[in-house]
Design a protein around this motif. Structure first.
Motif, PDB file in Angstrom:
ATOM      1  N   GLN A 153      93.547  46.383  30.391  1.00 28.34           N
ATOM      2  CA  GLN A 153      94.245  47.513  29.788  1.00 28.34           C
ATOM      3  C   GLN A 153      94.734  47.213  28.374  1.00 28.34           C
ATOM      4  O   GLN A 153      94.900  48.109  27.570  1.00 28.34           O
ATOM      5  N   TYR A 154      95.026  45.947  28.107  1.00 28.89           N
ATOM      6  CA  TYR A 154      95.523  45.542  26.793  1.00 28.89           C
ATOM      7  C   TYR A 154      94.446  44.719  26.095  1.00 28.89           C
ATOM      8  O   TYR A 154      93.892  43.796  26.684  1.00 28.89           O
ATOM      9  N   PHE A 155      94.201  45.076  24.825  1.00 25.20           N
ATOM     10  CA  PHE A 155      93.136  44.449  24.067  1.00 25.20           C
ATOM     11  C   PHE A 155      93.719  43.930  22.756  1.00 25.20           C
ATOM     12  O   PHE A 155      94.288  44.690  21.982  1.00 25.20           O
ATOM     13  N   MET A 156      93.593  42.632  22.548  1.00 24.04           N
ATOM     14  CA  MET A 156      94.220  41.991  21.400  1.00 24.04           C
ATOM     15  C   MET A 156      93.196  41.309  20.513  1.00 24.04           C
ATOM     16  O   MET A 156      92.112  40.931  20.966  1.00 24.04           O
ATOM     17  N   TRP A 157      93.584  41.141  19.279  1.00 18.23           N
ATOM     18  CA  TRP A 157      92.845  40.294  18.342  1.00 18.23           C
ATOM     19  C   TRP A 157      93.812  39.246  17.806  1.00 18.23           C
ATOM     20  O   TRP A 157      94.878  39.580  17.284  1.00 18.23           O
ATOM     21  N   TYR A 158      93.426  37.997  17.985  1.00 26.45           N
ATOM     22  CA  TYR A 158      94.190  36.881  17.455  1.00 26.45           C
ATOM     23  C   TYR A 158      93.393  36.245  16.318  1.00 26.45           C
ATOM     24  O   TYR A 158      92.162  36.194  16.351  1.00 26.45           O
ATOM     25  N   ARG A 159      94.119  35.710  15.338  1.00 26.08           N
ATOM     26  CA  ARG A 159      93.511  34.977  14.237  1.00 26.08           C
ATOM     27  C   ARG A 159      93.969  33.530  14.356  1.00 26.08           C
ATOM     28  O   ARG A 159      95.155  33.255  14.587  1.00 26.08           O
ATOM     29  N   GLN A 160      93.024  32.609  14.194  1.00 28.51           N
ATOM     30  CA  GLN A 160      93.348  31.191  14.301  1.00 28.51           C
ATOM     31  C   GLN A 160      92.805  30.455  13.087  1.00 28.51           C
ATOM     32  O   GLN A 160      91.593  30.324  12.918  1.00 28.51           O
ATOM     33  N   TYR A 161      93.718  29.962  12.260  1.00 27.26           N
ATOM     34  CA  TYR A 161      93.323  29.118  11.144  1.00 27.26           C
ATOM     35  C   TYR A 161      93.058  27.711  11.661  1.00 27.26           C
ATOM     36  O   TYR A 161      93.564  27.305  12.721  1.00 27.26           O
ATOM     37  N   SER A 162      92.288  26.956  10.881  1.00 30.44           N
ATOM     38  CA  SER A 162      91.909  25.611  11.300  1.00 30.44           C
ATOM     39  C   SER A 162      93.140  24.761  11.599  1.00 30.44           C
ATOM     40  O   SER A 162      94.100  24.740  10.822  1.00 30.44           O
ATOM     41  N   ARG A 163      93.135  24.113  12.748  1.00 26.97           N
ATOM     42  CA  ARG A 163      94.187  23.210  13.194  1.00 26.97           C
ATOM     43  C   ARG A 163      95.544  23.905  13.364  1.00 26.97           C
ATOM     44  O   ARG A 163      96.607  23.278  13.229  1.00 26.97           O
ATOM     45  N   LYS A 164      95.506  25.206  13.637  1.00 23.95           N
ATOM     46  CA  LYS A 164      96.723  25.966  13.932  1.00 23.95           C
ATOM     47  C   LYS A 164      96.555  26.674  15.269  1.00 23.95           C
ATOM     48  O   LYS A 164      95.440  26.796  15.792  1.00 23.95           O
ATOM     49  N   GLY A 165      97.669  27.161  15.821  1.00 25.89           N
ATOM     50  CA  GLY A 165      97.587  27.971  17.021  1.00 25.89           C
ATOM     51  C   GLY A 165      97.206  29.403  16.674  1.00 25.89           C
ATOM     52  O   GLY A 165      97.379  29.851  15.536  1.00 25.89           O
ATOM     53  N   PRO A 166      96.672  30.152  17.642  1.00 25.67           N
ATOM     54  CA  PRO A 166      96.344  31.563  17.394  1.00 25.67           C
ATOM     55  C   PRO A 166      97.600  32.375  17.090  1.00 25.67           C
ATOM     56  O   PRO A 166      98.672  32.080  17.617  1.00 25.67           O
ATOM     57  N   GLU A 167      97.451  33.408  16.267  1.00 25.40           N
ATOM     58  CA  GLU A 167      98.541  34.340  15.994  1.00 25.40           C
ATOM     59  C   GLU A 167      98.025  35.761  16.194  1.00 25.40           C
ATOM     60  O   GLU A 167      96.887  36.077  15.819  1.00 25.40           O
ATOM     61  N   LEU A 168      98.856  36.593  16.794  1.00 22.27           N
ATOM     62  CA  LEU A 168      98.434  37.960  17.105  1.00 22.27           C
ATOM     63  C   LEU A 168      98.295  38.783  15.824  1.00 22.27           C
ATOM     64  O   LEU A 168      99.214  38.866  15.018  1.00 22.27           O
ATOM     65  N   LEU A 169      97.130  39.401  15.657  1.00 20.42           N
ATOM     66  CA  LEU A 169      96.884  40.315  14.533  1.00 20.42           C
ATOM     67  C   LEU A 169      97.291  41.734  14.909  1.00 20.42           C
ATOM     68  O   LEU A 169      98.051  42.380  14.217  1.00 20.42           O
ATOM     69  N   MET A 170      96.749  42.208  16.012  1.00 22.42           N
ATOM     70  CA  MET A 170      97.053  43.549  16.476  1.00 22.42           C
ATOM     71  C   MET A 170      96.571  43.714  17.901  1.00 22.42           C
ATOM     72  O   MET A 170      95.759  42.934  18.383  1.00 22.42           O
ATOM     73  N   TYR A 171      97.115  44.730  18.574  1.00 18.45           N
ATOM     74  CA  TYR A 171      96.689  45.009  19.932  1.00 18.45           C
ATOM     75  C   TYR A 171      96.598  46.507  20.149  1.00 18.45           C
ATOM     76  O   TYR A 171      97.217  47.302  19.433  1.00 18.45           O
ATOM     77  N   THR A 172      95.801  46.872  21.131  1.00 19.83           N
ATOM     78  CA  THR A 172      95.625  48.268  21.512  1.00 19.83           C
ATOM     79  C   THR A 172      95.794  48.374  23.014  1.00 19.83           C
ATOM     80  O   THR A 172      95.311  47.514  23.757  1.00 19.83           O
ATOM     81  N   TYR A 173      96.483  49.415  23.431  1.00 23.59           N
ATOM     82  CA  TYR A 173      96.608  49.683  24.863  1.00 23.59           C
ATOM     83  C   TYR A 173      95.627  50.782  25.224  1.00 23.59           C
ATOM     84  O   TYR A 173      95.616  51.836  24.590  1.00 23.59           O
ATOM     85  N   SER A 174      94.758  50.494  26.179  1.00 24.52           N
ATOM     86  CA  SER A 174      93.733  51.417  26.658  1.00 24.52           C
ATOM     87  C   SER A 174      92.764  51.745  25.524  1.00 24.52           C
ATOM     88  O   SER A 174      92.553  50.950  24.631  1.00 24.52           O
ATOM     89  N   SER A 175      92.156  52.907  25.526  1.00 24.48           N
ATOM     90  CA  SER A 175      91.142  53.250  24.538  1.00 24.48           C
ATOM     91  C   SER A 175      91.761  53.779  23.256  1.00 24.48           C
ATOM     92  O   SER A 175      92.910  54.191  23.233  1.00 24.48           O
ATOM     93  N   GLY A 176      90.961  53.803  22.188  1.00 25.49           N
ATOM     94  CA  GLY A 176      91.409  54.410  20.952  1.00 25.49           C
ATOM     95  C   GLY A 176      91.335  53.458  19.782  1.00 25.49           C
ATOM     96  O   GLY A 176      90.818  52.353  19.877  1.00 25.49           O
ATOM     97  N   ASN A 177      91.846  53.931  18.655  1.00 24.43           N
ATOM     98  CA  ASN A 177      91.846  53.173  17.410  1.00 24.43           C
ATOM     99  C   ASN A 177      93.266  52.853  16.993  1.00 24.43           C
ATOM    100  O   ASN A 177      94.207  53.584  17.315  1.00 24.43           O
ATOM    101  N   LYS A 178      93.396  51.774  16.249  1.00 27.14           N
ATOM    102  CA  LYS A 178      94.690  51.417  15.680  1.00 27.14           C
ATOM    103  C   LYS A 178      94.437  50.795  14.326  1.00 27.14           C
ATOM    104  O   LYS A 178      93.544  49.957  14.192  1.00 27.14           O
ATOM    105  N   GLU A 179      95.189  51.212  13.328  1.00 29.64           N
ATOM    106  CA  GLU A 179      94.998  50.712  11.977  1.00 29.64           C
ATOM    107  C   GLU A 179      96.259  50.018  11.497  1.00 29.64           C
ATOM    108  O   GLU A 179      97.380  50.488  11.740  1.00 29.64           O
ATOM    109  N   ASP A 180      96.070  48.899  10.782  1.00 33.08           N
ATOM    110  CA  ASP A 180      97.196  48.174  10.201  1.00 33.08           C
ATOM    111  C   ASP A 180      96.719  47.577   8.892  1.00 33.08           C
ATOM    112  O   ASP A 180      96.056  46.536   8.888  1.00 33.08           O
ATOM    113  N   GLY A 181      97.005  48.264   7.806  1.00 35.36           N
ATOM    114  CA  GLY A 181      96.562  47.794   6.504  1.00 35.36           C
ATOM    115  C   GLY A 181      95.049  47.757   6.416  1.00 35.36           C
ATOM    116  O   GLY A 181      94.376  48.766   6.634  1.00 35.36           O
TER     117      GLY A 181
END
Lengths: 114, 112
Positions: A31-59
């Motif tokens: 139900q929850y769909f996320m995108w994480y960004r991970q720079y080299s030798r770092k932990g992942p960080e959440l970019l954005m998430y969407t609940y269920s279907s649809g679009n979401k814009e952030d910059g």
């Protein structure tokens, strides 16, 4: 079949390009769909998430979810060298207890060349 | 706000040795996760704690891996004995139960 499939790339684009990153999944309970960004030798960080279907814009970032096709996408407009990282899609069933568990794709390594 | 702290950052051991990793989550975060990230793959959940109780340890190789969370705050993950295939980055994450999980920098383990 893995629960979450993601093309590992690598993907190399020139600065200013539009980038499209994609994942497919097999578990219709997600139900929850996320995108994480991970720079080299770092932990992942959440970019954005969407609940269920649809679009979401952030910059410059847009996330799309198509539950009927079990397909999610992340678009990056006007890509910058600072966007160079591994992008991980992640999904979870819902809320509460073990439903917080994230299932990740393998990640796509993106390089944006100046 | 301080992030998730992990130590050590790097560890090199021989196979069959034991190793322990430490995690200090963000203050007030009740949920703590340990993930294993093998090179070229996404993180895989090993164990999830809610306060000091285990919620999910279904993917933890219990014959060699153990984890505890003392007093619902810090956590340690131990491997004994280590195998070559345990070489990976071990990530700790914490959350309030909302959508976002906050990850630490990870401990990079090399087993020779």
């Amino acid at each position: 079949q893995k629960e979450v499939e993601q093309d590992p790339g690598p993907l190399s684009v020139p600065e200013g390009a539009i980038v499209s990153l994609n994942c497919t999944y097999s578990n219709s309970a997600f139900q929850y769909f996320m995108w994480y960004r991970q720079y080299s030798r770092k932990g992942p960080e959440l970019l954005m998430y969407t609940y269920s279907s649809g679009n979401k814009e952030d910059g410059r970032f847009t996330a799309q979810v198509d539950k009927s096709s079990k397909y999610i996408s992340l678009f990056i407009r006007d890509s910058q060298p600072s966007d160079s990282a591994t992008y991980l899609c992640a999904m979870r069933v819902g809320s509460g207890g073990s439903n917080y568990k994230l299932t990740f794709g393998k990640g796509t390594l993106l390089t944006v060349n100046p | 706000e301080a992030g998730v702290a992990q130590s050590p950052r790097y560890k090199i051991i021989e196979k069959r040795q034991s190793v322990a990793f430490w995690c200090n989550p963000i203050s007030g975060h009740a949920t703590l996760y340990w993930y294993q990230q093998i090179l070229g793959q996404g993180p895989k959940l090993l164990i999830q704690f809610q306060n000091n109780g285990v919620v999910d340890d279904s993917q933890l190789p219990k014959d060699r891996f153990s984890a505890e969370r003392l007093k619902g705050v810090d956590s340690t993950l131990k491997i004994q004995p280590a195998k070559l295939e345990d070489s990976a980055v071990y990530l700790c994450a914490s959350s309030t139960g909302g959508v976002e999980q906050f990850f630490g920098p990870g401990t990079r383990l090399t087993v020779l």
